[in-house]
Write a protein that holds these residues in place. Sequence first.
Motif, PDB file in Angstrom:
ATOM      1  N   UNK A 164      65.445  72.350  48.212  1.00 15.91           N
ATOM      2  CA  UNK A 164      66.415  73.160  47.180  1.00 15.91           C
ATOM      3  C   UNK A 164      66.859  74.562  48.089  1.00 15.91           C
ATOM      4  N   UNK A 165      65.765  75.167  48.586  1.00 17.59           N
ATOM      5  CA  UNK A 165      66.046  76.353  49.673  1.00 17.59           C
ATOM      6  C   UNK A 165      67.162  76.109  50.776  1.00 17.59           C
ATOM      7  N   UNK A 166      66.697  75.058  51.174  1.00 18.04           N
ATOM      8  CA  UNK A 166      67.834  74.644  52.415  1.00 18.04           C
ATOM      9  C   UNK A 166      69.181  74.207  52.022  1.00 18.04           C
ATOM     10  N   UNK A 167      69.259  73.390  50.889  1.00 21.18           N
ATOM     11  CA  UNK A 167      70.249  72.864  50.370  1.00 21.18           C
ATOM     12  C   UNK A 167      71.128  74.090  49.816  1.00 21.18           C
ATOM     13  N   UNK A 168      70.597  75.113  49.162  1.00 25.15           N
ATOM     14  CA  UNK A 168      71.196  76.237  48.886  1.00 25.15           C
ATOM     15  C   UNK A 168      71.806  77.254  50.180  1.00 25.15           C
ATOM     16  N   UNK A 169      71.252  76.958  51.278  1.00 21.16           N
ATOM     17  CA  UNK A 169      72.064  77.465  52.518  1.00 21.16           C
ATOM     18  C   UNK A 169      72.982  76.487  53.304  1.00 21.16           C
ATOM     19  N   UNK A 170      73.194  75.325  52.546  1.00 25.60           N
ATOM     20  CA  UNK A 170      74.076  74.747  53.403  1.00 25.60           C
ATOM     21  C   UNK A 170      73.641  73.407  54.069  1.00 25.60           C
ATOM     22  N   UNK A 171      72.219  73.089  53.669  1.00 21.48           N
ATOM     23  CA  UNK A 171      71.569  71.854  54.590  1.00 21.48           C
ATOM     24  C   UNK A 171      72.381  70.720  54.164  1.00 21.48           C
ATOM     25  N   UNK A 172      72.950  69.780  54.906  1.00 21.23           N
ATOM     26  CA  UNK A 172      73.225  68.604  54.825  1.00 21.23           C
ATOM     27  C   UNK A 172      71.922  67.648  55.033  1.00 21.23           C
ATOM     28  N   UNK A 173      71.380  66.880  54.056  1.00 20.72           N
ATOM     29  CA  UNK A 173      70.204  66.100  54.270  1.00 20.72           C
ATOM     30  C   UNK A 173      70.698  64.827  54.947  1.00 20.72           C
ATOM     31  N   UNK A 174      69.855  64.724  56.028  1.00 24.09           N
ATOM     32  CA  UNK A 174      70.080  62.984  56.691  1.00 24.09           C
ATOM     33  C   UNK A 174      69.088  62.062  55.574  1.00 24.09           C
ATOM     34  N   UNK A 175      68.032  62.495  55.500  1.00 21.94           N
ATOM     35  CA  UNK A 175      67.162  61.961  54.564  1.00 21.94           C
ATOM     36  C   UNK A 175      65.983  62.426  54.355  1.00 21.94           C
TER      37      UNK A 175
END
Length: 409
Positions: A258-269
């Motif tokens: 969640x912390x990375x997604x809040x910083x714009x992470x596009x999750x590959x898997x």
Amino acid sequence: MNKYLDFKDAVSLSLDIAEITSIQEIVHIEDSIGRVLAQDIFCRKNLPSFNNSAMDGFAIKAVDAGKRLRVVKTILAGKNSDECLGDNECYKIMTGAKVPLDADTIIPIEDVLDYENDEVTIKEDVRKNSCLRFKGEEKALKDILFNKGAVVTSAMVAILASQGMTMLSLYKKLNIAVVSTGNELKEPWESASEDEIYNCNSYAIISLLKEKGFEATYTGVVPDSLEKSIAFVKTLESYDVIITTGGISMGDADFMAEAFQSNGLNIAFHGVNIKPGRPIMMGKMEKTFVMCLPGNPLTAMVNMHLFALPVLHKMQGSKAIHHDIDIANNIQSFKTKAGRVNVVLGFYKNGKYRVTKENKYGSGMITVLHDSNCILVTDEATDFISEQESVKVIKFNCLYTQDQVNLFN
């Protein structure tokens, strides 16, 4: 339905999203070992650059085999000599010396029948051009020496120096951040109670990266707080790669995704059907590649080998990004669990593989990594590896051995 990504698909996807660095820098060959060439390198000086003698001996015309010849001149290495051979004449010549064009064969000094009073008797069995190294026979002008993407080795440096090349265009080293998570962690220099854990993951990963030619910065431990995790991740945006351990499972204090997604992470898997190592997550945060590994030391290091290192080699510009697989004979049967890919530690030696601790160890163990030097990866259908079965292994920790092996048996 299995919600976790197939292992092969995860490896392929992680490599697909990895982008080669575009930044280059000029580096002296003394500092180039382990670095990656950013351009093709071509031969600019013939190898060798002139016809020269491979031995101390006599430079003759092959047609004079079996004759007694008069030595008209001694040619030393580094000296030029004009053509001057007459009938029944030869040169005495030293190793590396330039051979005049009127000689076509070198006879080693130990192979002549006799040598005295500046006369030498040549045996009849002579092979034309023997012991004569011809101009450009190794590499000729404009031949390619090394391709872009090659990792520089000491053998390459020898060739580059022979070409008069001292400065190389190399890809800039990746800027890698290594992060740990967990309030329970203590740094090795701190005092830890029985209820606290020393942080070994970050130091193990940084050491592994150094062994493989990468440099990394330890940026500290992320607190077990979503708000603080988001702020911490924000400070890492300048890095090319971020590698974290822990905080990506389903626990109440696992905030990294969640912390990375809040910083714009596009999750590959996020999650791979593999044991150990299932919680692994990879993705891109703008230009930064993010690798989130499980917190258990064994699992984190195994995933570094299987997933992270190939990605890093590609990003660094290397063409060599796939594991070098060895075929081994399994010498002890063991069980695995079907329905998932199993990663099994073992020891490989002289073509034989032995499983570590009969494959009965936990993912939180540390010492089994030291006891092993390779990884066996099963497919999802495998539940048993029999004795004498042929297996494929990925080696690591392989440097030298205490046991001497006869190379000729």
